[in-house]
Design a protein around this motif. Structure first.
Motif, short mmCIF file in Angstrom:
data_model
loop_
_atom_site.label_atom_id
_atom_site.label_comp_id
_atom_site.label_asym_id
_atom_site.label_seq_id
_atom_site.Cartn_x
_atom_site.Cartn_y
_atom_site.Cartn_z
N ARG A 1 40.83 13.34 40.89
CA ARG A 1 40.78 14.36 41.94
C ARG A 1 41.65 13.95 43.12
O ARG A 1 42.37 14.79 43.69
CB ARG A 1 39.35 14.60 42.39
CG ARG A 1 38.54 15.40 41.40
CD ARG A 1 37.20 15.77 41.98
NE ARG A 1 36.39 16.45 40.97
CZ ARG A 1 35.25 17.05 41.25
NH1 ARG A 1 34.78 17.06 42.48
NH2 ARG A 1 34.57 17.64 40.28
N ASN B 1 45.24 14.38 42.51
CA ASN B 1 45.58 15.81 42.49
C ASN B 1 45.33 16.50 43.82
O ASN B 1 45.32 17.73 43.89
CB ASN B 1 44.82 16.51 41.36
CG ASN B 1 45.34 16.09 40.01
OD1 ASN B 1 46.54 16.00 39.82
ND2 ASN B 1 44.45 15.80 39.08
N GLY B 2 45.12 15.73 44.89
CA GLY B 2 45.03 16.30 46.22
C GLY B 2 43.64 16.50 46.80
O GLY B 2 43.51 16.99 47.91
N ASP B 3 42.60 16.13 46.06
CA ASP B 3 41.24 16.31 46.57
C ASP B 3 40.56 14.95 46.73
O ASP B 3 39.58 14.65 46.06
CB ASP B 3 40.45 17.21 45.62
CG ASP B 3 39.06 17.55 46.16
OD1 ASP B 3 38.79 17.33 47.36
OD2 ASP B 3 38.22 18.03 45.35
N ARG C 1 48.49 6.08 42.35
CA ARG C 1 49.65 6.92 42.68
C ARG C 1 50.96 6.17 42.43
O ARG C 1 51.90 6.72 41.87
CB ARG C 1 49.61 7.37 44.14
CG ARG C 1 48.76 8.56 44.38
CD ARG C 1 48.96 9.12 45.77
NE ARG C 1 48.09 10.25 45.95
CZ ARG C 1 47.26 10.39 46.96
NH1 ARG C 1 47.20 9.48 47.91
NH2 ARG C 1 46.49 11.45 47.05
#
Length: 158
Positions: free
Chosen positions: A19, A22-24, A143
């Motif tokens: 998450r 993926n930006g959350d 990342r």
């Protein structure tokens, strides 16, 4: 804190990292809260899983088998002294380095110090901050590894 460990902590951690990637990051972090609150055992296991993810990007000191973690200022890219880092980041860096070097007694001692006063609001806040710092390190490493893999695949595709 309770006594029974969660059934699927590794999957929860994997989902939290997914998450975040993926930006959350907040939503992913909220998945970790039950593991923090559940018990000292589950919280230590969570720290180990996050440190394991964070250490993936660490390397041994040239000429030695010992792994070190060098923390850099996010704005300048310059190395930061331990004395200049926030307490939660110091915990995360030291715990990850201890775990990466298979120094289980030091990792346990760092965790025990972090959880020494969980019966206070300050102590619980320190624990949450330390775990979130580990989570942040694991996100950054994940990342970086994904970007490295993407760059490798792009270069191979050219």
């Amino acid at each position: 804190m309770g006594t029974e460990p969660s059934a699927l902590p590794p999957r929860i951690v994997e989902e939290a990292l997914t998450r975040a990637i993926n930006g959350d990051g907040h939503g992913g972090g909220m998945l970790l809260v039950p593991l923090i609150e559940e018990s000292r055992f589950s919280c230590f296991a969570l720290c180990v899983m996050l440190a394991t993810a964070a250490k993936a990007g660490m390397g041994a000191v040239p000429g030695h088998s010992m792994v070190i973690l060098q923390v850099e200022d996010v704005e300048t890219g310059e190395p930061v002294r331990v004395e200049d880092m926030p307490e939660d980041v110091v915990f995360a860096a030291r715990f990850t380095a201890a775990w990466a070097n298979e120094d289980r007694p030091t990792a346990q001692a760092l965790f025990d110090a972090l959880t020494a006063d969980l019966d206070t609001e300050t102590g619980m806040g320190r624990l949450v901050d330390g775990v979130l710092a580990l989570y942040g390190m694991a996100i950054a490493t994940t990342r970086a590894l994904i970007n490295e893999k993407r760059n490798t695949l792009t270069q191979e595709g050219n």
